[in-house]
Motif scaffolding. Sequence first.
Motif, PDB file in Angstrom:
ATOM      1  N   SER A  80       0.793  -1.232   0.000  1.00  0.00           N
ATOM      2  CA  SER A  80       0.000   0.000   0.000  1.00  0.00           C
ATOM      3  C   SER A  80       0.824   1.279   0.000  1.00  0.00           C
ATOM      4  CB  SER A  80      -0.947   0.003   1.208  1.00  0.00           C
ATOM      5  OG  SER A  80      -0.197   0.017   2.403  1.00  0.00           O
ATOM      6  N   SER A 121      -8.882   2.981  -3.960  1.00  0.00           N
ATOM      7  CA  SER A 121      -8.089   4.113  -3.465  1.00  0.00           C
ATOM      8  C   SER A 121      -8.258   5.358  -4.315  1.00  0.00           C
ATOM      9  CB  SER A 121      -6.617   3.704  -3.492  1.00  0.00           C
ATOM     10  OG  SER A 121      -5.783   4.833  -3.403  1.00  0.00           O
ATOM     11  N   SER A 122      -8.187   6.513  -3.687  1.00  0.00           N
ATOM     12  CA  SER A 122      -8.211   7.779  -4.422  1.00  0.00           C
ATOM     13  C   SER A 122      -6.971   7.949  -5.296  1.00  0.00           C
ATOM     14  CB  SER A 122      -8.333   8.956  -3.460  1.00  0.00           C
ATOM     15  OG  SER A 122      -7.322   8.925  -2.489  1.00  0.00           O
ATOM     16  N   TYR A 145       1.191   1.506  -8.109  1.00  0.00           N
ATOM     17  CA  TYR A 145       0.190   1.203  -7.077  1.00  0.00           C
ATOM     18  C   TYR A 145      -1.210   1.605  -7.559  1.00  0.00           C
ATOM     19  CZ  TYR A 145      -2.613   1.932  -2.876  1.00  0.00           C
ATOM     20  OH  TYR A 145      -3.634   1.923  -1.965  1.00  0.00           O
ATOM     21  N   ASN A 174      -7.140   9.452   1.507  1.00  0.00           N
ATOM     22  CA  ASN A 174      -6.149   9.178   2.562  1.00  0.00           C
ATOM     23  C   ASN A 174      -6.806   9.179   3.935  1.00  0.00           C
ATOM     24  OD1 ASN A 174      -4.886  10.275   0.169  1.00  0.00           O
ATOM     25  ND2 ASN A 174      -2.974  10.257   1.321  1.00  0.00           N
ATOM     26  N   ARG A 180      -1.036   4.462  11.954  1.00  0.00           N
ATOM     27  CA  ARG A 180      -0.486   4.596  10.607  1.00  0.00           C
ATOM     28  C   ARG A 180       0.976   4.160  10.599  1.00  0.00           C
ATOM     29  NH1 ARG A 180      -1.673   4.596   5.289  1.00  0.00           N
ATOM     30  NH2 ARG A 180      -2.232   6.643   4.446  1.00  0.00           N
ATOM     31  N   GLU A 183       6.001   5.016   7.233  1.00  0.00           N
ATOM     32  CA  GLU A 183       6.415   5.380   5.879  1.00  0.00           C
ATOM     33  C   GLU A 183       5.445   6.364   5.210  1.00  0.00           C
ATOM     34  OE1 GLU A 183       4.967   2.578   7.105  1.00  0.00           O
ATOM     35  OE2 GLU A 183       5.719   0.945   5.883  1.00  0.00           O
ATOM     36  N   VAL A 185       3.188   9.960   5.141  1.00  0.00           N
ATOM     37  CA  VAL A 185       3.692  11.280   5.520  1.00  0.00           C
ATOM     38  C   VAL A 185       3.142  11.796   6.858  1.00  0.00           C
ATOM     39  CG1 VAL A 185       2.052  12.735   4.226  1.00  0.00           C
ATOM     40  CG2 VAL A 185       4.431  13.482   4.535  1.00  0.00           C
ATOM     41  N   LYS A 188       4.976  10.020   9.649  1.00  0.00           N
ATOM     42  CA  LYS A 188       6.384  10.440   9.625  1.00  0.00           C
ATOM     43  C   LYS A 188       6.505  11.797  10.314  1.00  0.00           C
ATOM     44  CE  LYS A 188      10.180  11.504   6.433  1.00  0.00           C
ATOM     45  NZ  LYS A 188      10.662  11.444   5.045  1.00  0.00           N
ATOM     46  N   GLY A 207       9.770  15.439   1.088  1.00  0.00           N
ATOM     47  CA  GLY A 207       9.830  15.700  -0.346  1.00  0.00           C
ATOM     48  C   GLY A 207       8.901  16.851  -0.728  1.00  0.00           C
ATOM     49  N   ARG A 213      -3.842  16.733   0.015  1.00  0.00           N
ATOM     50  CA  ARG A 213      -4.585  15.498   0.242  1.00  0.00           C
ATOM     51  C   ARG A 213      -5.834  15.786   1.056  1.00  0.00           C
ATOM     52  NH1 ARG A 213      -1.685  14.153  -3.036  1.00  0.00           N
ATOM     53  NH2 ARG A 213      -0.425  12.254  -3.331  1.00  0.00           N
ATOM     54  N   ARG A 274       8.831  11.811  -5.757  1.00  0.00           N
ATOM     55  CA  ARG A 274       8.411  10.611  -6.500  1.00  0.00           C
ATOM     56  C   ARG A 274       8.576  10.822  -8.002  1.00  0.00           C
ATOM     57  NH1 ARG A 274       3.088   9.194  -2.728  1.00  0.00           N
ATOM     58  NH2 ARG A 274       4.374   8.623  -0.936  1.00  0.00           N
ATOM     59  N   GLU A 277       3.924  12.537  -9.501  1.00  0.00           N
ATOM     60  CA  GLU A 277       3.221  12.922  -8.271  1.00  0.00           C
ATOM     61  C   GLU A 277       1.719  13.082  -8.532  1.00  0.00           C
ATOM     62  OE1 GLU A 277       2.619  12.885  -5.160  1.00  0.00           O
ATOM     63  OE2 GLU A 277       4.099  14.285  -4.326  1.00  0.00           O
TER      64      GLU A 277
HETATM   65  N1  GDD Z   1       5.499   9.165   2.427  1.00  0.00           N
HETATM   66  C1  GDD Z   1       6.002  10.383   2.246  1.00  0.00           C
HETATM   67  N2  GDD Z   1       7.227  10.711   2.782  1.00  0.00           N
HETATM   68  N3  GDD Z   1       5.283  11.281   1.531  1.00  0.00           N
HETATM   69  C2  GDD Z   1       5.790  12.527   1.370  1.00  0.00           C
HETATM   70  C3  GDD Z   1       7.027  12.917   1.906  1.00  0.00           C
HETATM   71  C4  GDD Z   1       7.794  11.956   2.634  1.00  0.00           C
HETATM   72  O1  GDD Z   1       8.878  12.219   3.126  1.00  0.00           O
HETATM   73  N4  GDD Z   1       7.241  14.221   1.585  1.00  0.00           N
HETATM   74  C5  GDD Z   1       6.185  14.623   0.875  1.00  0.00           C
HETATM   75  N5  GDD Z   1       5.295  13.606   0.725  1.00  0.00           N
HETATM   76  C6  GDD Z   1       4.033  13.667  -0.018  1.00  0.00           C
HETATM   77  C7  GDD Z   1       3.908  12.570  -1.085  1.00  0.00           C
HETATM   78  O2  GDD Z   1       4.694  12.881  -2.235  1.00  0.00           O
HETATM   79  C8  GDD Z   1       2.403  12.594  -1.306  1.00  0.00           C
HETATM   80  O3  GDD Z   1       2.086  13.634  -2.231  1.00  0.00           O
HETATM   81  C9  GDD Z   1       1.837  12.968   0.050  1.00  0.00           C
HETATM   82  O4  GDD Z   1       2.950  13.431   0.841  1.00  0.00           O
HETATM   83  C10 GDD Z   1       1.149  11.825   0.768  1.00  0.00           C
HETATM   84  O5  GDD Z   1       2.007  10.704   0.771  1.00  0.00           O
HETATM   85  P1  GDD Z   1       1.659   9.364   1.603  1.00  0.00           P
HETATM   86  O6  GDD Z   1       1.330   9.709   2.994  1.00  0.00           O
HETATM   87  O7  GDD Z   1       2.779   8.405   1.364  1.00  0.00           O
HETATM   88  O8  GDD Z   1       0.293   8.864   0.981  1.00  0.00           O
HETATM   89  P2  GDD Z   1      -0.224   8.723  -0.539  1.00  0.00           P
HETATM   90  O9  GDD Z   1      -1.172   9.848  -0.786  1.00  0.00           O
HETATM   91  O10 GDD Z   1       0.892   8.549  -1.496  1.00  0.00           O
HETATM   92  O11 GDD Z   1      -0.998   7.346  -0.491  1.00  0.00           O
HETATM   93  C11 GDD Z   1      -1.849   7.013   0.608  1.00  0.00           C
HETATM   94  O12 GDD Z   1      -3.175   7.326   0.324  1.00  0.00           O
HETATM   95  C12 GDD Z   1      -3.784   6.539  -0.711  1.00  0.00           C
HETATM   96  C13 GDD Z   1      -5.204   7.036  -0.864  1.00  0.00           C
HETATM   97  O13 GDD Z   1      -5.182   8.183  -1.668  1.00  0.00           O
HETATM   98  C14 GDD Z   1      -1.662   5.522   0.915  1.00  0.00           C
HETATM   99  O14 GDD Z   1      -2.315   5.227   2.134  1.00  0.00           O
HETATM  100  C15 GDD Z   1      -2.260   4.665  -0.158  1.00  0.00           C
HETATM  101  O15 GDD Z   1      -2.162   3.287   0.214  1.00  0.00           O
HETATM  102  C16 GDD Z   1      -3.716   5.073  -0.326  1.00  0.00           C
HETATM  103  O16 GDD Z   1      -4.331   4.290  -1.305  1.00  0.00           O
END
Ligand code: GDD
Length: 319
Positions: A80, A121-122, A145, A174, A180, A183, A185, A188, A207, A213, A274, A277
Amino acid sequence: MITGVSGQDGAYLARLLLQKGYTVFGLRPRRGSDTLWRLRELGVLEAMELIDGDVTDLSSLLRAIERSQPDEIYNLAAQSFVGTSWDQPILTGGVTGMGAVNLLEAVRLAAPQARFYQASSSEMFGLIQASRQDERTPFYPRSPYGAAKLYAHWMTVNYRESHGLHASSGILFNHESPLRGIEFVTRKVTDAVARIRLGLQRELRLGNVDARRDWGYAGDYVEAMWLMLQQPVGGDFVVATGRNASVREMCEIAFRHAGLTLEDHLVIDPAFLRPAEVDVLLGDPARAAAVLGWRPVTSLETLIGMMVDRDLERLGPAR
Ligand code: GDD
């Protein structure tokens, strides 16, 4: 029966179903290290039964169905983490995409009366085709993904339409919580805020902090999953708050909650960018409200505050 039961949503869903008087079976893949801490933290591990099995192994799914005789099956198993899916696209496709098809096939063969939930997922909206995304918005996944989730989503729709399964797809935006994984955000950030507050860390390296979100609370979202399976027929539902914030704004809430200032600690590190994005996600949960009677109750401020407090507790001297 819940696949992915050791994840954040699996733990909250197991607790919800146990509270409702269900007998809960969880599928447990034998990979990696201890993954049961969330079930322990919510105090549900002893109250449920774990069955060894993996969504990539159809025979184990048939055996798990035979053992549990499920009325409801929730497929929460996935690789995920979006970032990892570029490094492991084949594994992600196998678990997140084909895993769902294995389970749908097992349901069709061994438990066609059971109600099926697919964790969509969104991320499937990716490069968004409408400013607010609902069930009719076209998809445009931007990661291996997202593409794998989209395959699983359409196969769920297809099994509903071809085989008459009571199959539902929850397109969840999200959703976060103190459970949580680190890994992602939000966690973290809240873990770093707690460490900085306690003098264990100085910097937070992130990043893209401009990504936006639509963040909700996982505890609210598992209610929507359950409600979908209580409907007379299966369907697709967007589950979101209808409000979004940037990663930077979310960080500001976390730092402020701990009496800290973001600018003193934030370092932008290209290593966390990434290859492609998803810049903005904003869900429209109107259908879930109208049909399921579901509404999110936890604000982003409450959610992030709760996560920071829990991380302070985990790391603090009183521990
Ligand atoms: N993880 C992470 N770490 N994300 C970062 C960071 C970092 O250091 N810095 C910035 N980001 C940004 C990512 O580039 C992304 O735009 C945003 O923070 C959210 O990242 P995540 O928390 O890793 O979640 P996600 O949106 O990629 O995916 C999550 O939500 C989806 C639903 O929309 C996950 O839970 C997925 O499994 C889920 O399907």
